[in-house]
Design an enzyme around this catalytic site. Structure first.
Site, mmCIF file in Angstrom:
data_model
loop_
_atom_site.group_PDB
_atom_site.id
_atom_site.type_symbol
_atom_site.label_atom_id
_atom_site.label_comp_id
_atom_site.label_asym_id
_atom_site.label_seq_id
_atom_site.Cartn_x
_atom_site.Cartn_y
_atom_site.Cartn_z
ATOM 1 N N GLY A 43 0.815 -1.213 0.000
ATOM 2 C CA GLY A 43 0.000 0.000 0.000
ATOM 3 C C GLY A 43 0.846 1.259 0.000
ATOM 4 O O GLY A 43 0.509 2.249 -0.666
ATOM 5 N N CYS A 44 1.943 1.225 0.736
ATOM 6 C CA CYS A 44 2.815 2.395 0.821
ATOM 7 C C CYS A 44 3.494 2.665 -0.523
ATOM 8 O O CYS A 44 3.669 3.824 -0.914
ATOM 9 C CB CYS A 44 3.846 2.207 1.929
ATOM 10 S SG CYS A 44 3.064 2.005 3.556
ATOM 11 N N THR A 45 3.853 1.599 -1.233
ATOM 12 C CA THR A 45 4.440 1.764 -2.559
ATOM 13 C C THR A 45 3.419 2.384 -3.510
ATOM 14 O O THR A 45 3.720 3.349 -4.212
ATOM 15 C CB THR A 45 4.931 0.405 -3.103
ATOM 16 O OG1 THR A 45 5.966 -0.077 -2.238
ATOM 17 C CG2 THR A 45 5.461 0.537 -4.523
ATOM 18 N N ASN A 48 2.960 6.117 -2.667
ATOM 19 C CA ASN A 48 4.108 6.906 -3.108
ATOM 20 C C ASN A 48 4.155 7.021 -4.624
ATOM 21 O O ASN A 48 4.481 8.079 -5.156
ATOM 22 C CB ASN A 48 5.412 6.309 -2.558
ATOM 23 C CG ASN A 48 5.754 6.832 -1.187
ATOM 24 O OD1 ASN A 48 6.313 7.911 -1.049
ATOM 25 N ND2 ASN A 48 5.416 6.074 -0.149
#
Length: 153
Positions: A43-45, A48
């Site tokens: 999710g963080c990728t 970003n």
């Protein structure tokens, strides 16, 4: 997402992949701070990558965009290089800023409780006031929603 009565954003000075960042030094330009749990996770990728894809549009509006997590600068640099990210990433290793903005919370997963960053985004106007905040963010469409809010400033 909540519309909030503008409230002063807490000032901070923290290391980033673009050098030291102080909110007070950014006055005069709107700022987006998006907090995410960890570098190089799914999710963080995606989050970003979404902000990276829209960065030219934020820049055209004069908006500064930063991702924030507790990861080290070395971790951020590795993550950015691996995923071709261009949004500068701030390291909040001591969780000072995360605590001031109330995104450092007790979480639970698979029956275990732990402390971590709750995915959240803050839109700060040129005067240093938080004018919009999104808490417990769902990634799909989020960066686009933040861009729309920035356009409305």
């Amino acid at each position: 997402m909540t519309d909030t009565a503008p409230a002063p954003a807490p000032d901070f000075t923290l290391p980033s992949t673009a050098g030291e960042v102080s909110l007070s030094a950014l006055r005069g330009a709107p700022v987006v701070l998006f907090f995410y749990p960890r570098d190089d996770t799914s999710g963080c990728t995606k989050e970003n990558e979404a902000f990276t894809a829209l960065l030219p549009q934020f820049e055209a509006l004069g908006v500064k965009v930063y991702g924030v997590s507790k990861d080290s600068i070395a971790s951020h640099e590795k993550f950015m290089a691996k995923k071709n990210l261009t949004v500068p990433l701030i390291s909040d290793e001591g969780s000072d800023l995360s605590e001031k903005l109330d995104v450092w919370k007790e979480k639970s997963m698979y029956g275990k409780t732990f402390w971590g960053i709750v995915r959240s985004t803050f839109l700060i106007d040129a005067d240093g006031q938080i004018v919009r905040e999104w808490r417990k963010v769902k990634v799909p469409g989020h960066a686009e929603e933040v861009l729309e809010a920035a356009r409305a400033l």
